[in-house]
Design a protein around this motif. Structure first.
Motif, PDB file in Angstrom:
ATOM      1  N   ASP A 133       2.069  42.164   3.365  1.00  0.00           N
ATOM      2  CA  ASP A 133       0.851  42.951   3.191  1.00  0.00           C
ATOM      3  C   ASP A 133      -0.085  42.881   4.393  1.00  0.00           C
ATOM      4  O   ASP A 133      -0.938  43.764   4.569  1.00  0.00           O
ATOM      5  CB  ASP A 133       0.109  42.498   1.937  1.00  0.00           C
ATOM      6  N   HIS A 136       0.563  46.033   6.363  1.00  0.00           N
ATOM      7  CA  HIS A 136      -0.016  47.248   5.783  1.00  0.00           C
ATOM      8  C   HIS A 136      -1.539  47.254   5.916  1.00  0.00           C
ATOM      9  O   HIS A 136      -2.135  48.301   6.173  1.00  0.00           O
ATOM     10  CB  HIS A 136       0.399  47.370   4.314  1.00  0.00           C
ATOM     11  N   ALA A 137      -2.161  46.104   5.761  1.00  0.00           N
ATOM     12  CA  ALA A 137      -3.613  46.012   5.928  1.00  0.00           C
ATOM     13  C   ALA A 137      -4.012  46.365   7.358  1.00  0.00           C
ATOM     14  O   ALA A 137      -5.022  47.056   7.590  1.00  0.00           O
ATOM     15  CB  ALA A 137      -4.094  44.609   5.569  1.00  0.00           C
ATOM     16  N   VAL A 177      -3.412  48.906   0.309  1.00  0.00           N
ATOM     17  CA  VAL A 177      -2.246  48.117   0.726  1.00  0.00           C
ATOM     18  C   VAL A 177      -1.107  48.302  -0.264  1.00  0.00           C
ATOM     19  O   VAL A 177       0.052  48.469   0.119  1.00  0.00           O
ATOM     20  CB  VAL A 177      -2.632  46.629   0.856  1.00  0.00           C
TER      21      VAL A 177
END
Length: 204
Positions: A133, A136-137, A177
């Motif tokens: 994640d 994606h962040a 996210v």
């Protein structure tokens, strides 16, 4: 689903995974459906309590727990991983969320035959600290309009191996996210399967 290892393809696959092993699961399903000419033959995990270890037990996939707990010397762990892969006659290795660095012996033994999938369009958002994640962040924080996944050969540098294939997905207004992860992750299995099919054609 239980594996019948005698009825699958000639290329024998080993998986290295630390947690859920979503790519290992997708690849295994493709093998059982005849979509990939390969045989899942071994799972190695550094996490004995991981969901992927439970899954491997449920489907009859041979599994081993190899970690620093039993091999505190990194060189000994590296040698144990190579020995296990060779003992199971592994032709190619798939990293499926494996969160540990690999040693020189393993990298050398399977150079060109070890693949990883990363949740970004490498070389963007790769390297130390960029996983899961966090990737994606970072993509969302940078206001990117496109993201995706990359299958690459595993080499000594983190996420620095030769790019084999990439998928692309749009980053949509209002994405979180979780929503971006879901779309990128949906492409990872098919991307790895296609890359492995090309590898199977080359090594068998």
């Amino acid at each position: 689903m239980r594996l019948d290892l005698m009825q699958l393809g000639l290329m024998r696959l080993g998986f290295l995974s630390s947690h859920g092993g979503s790519t290992a699961r997708a690849v295994t399903v493709a093998c059982t459906r005849g979509e990939l000419a390969a045989t899942p033959a071994l799972l190695i995990s550094n996490n004995s309590a991981s969901p992927v270890m439970q899954w491997a037990g449920e489907i009859g996939l041979p599994r081993l727990h190899l970690s620093r707990a039993a091999y505190p010397d990194p060189d000994e762990l590296d040698a144990a991983i190579v020995a296990a892969l060779r003992a199971h006659q592994i032709d190619a290795v798939v990293l499926s969320g494996y969160m540990k660095a690999l040693g020189t012996r393993t990298l050398t033994a399977y150079r060109g035959r070890m693949l990883n999938v990363h949740p970004s369009l490498l070389p963007l958002y790769g390297g130390r600290g960029m996983y899961g994640d966090l990737v994606h962040a970072a993509v969302l924080a940078a206001d990117e309009t496109v993201s995706g996944a990359t299958v690459h050969q595993v080499e000594a540098g983190i996420d620095e191996g030769t790019v084999v294939a990439q998928s692309r997905v749009a980053v949509l207004p209002g994405d979180t996210v979780a929503t971006l992860r879901a779309r990128v992750q949906a492409t990872e299995g098919p991307l790895m399967i296609a890359a492995l099919q090309k590898l199977a054609e080359a090594v068998t």
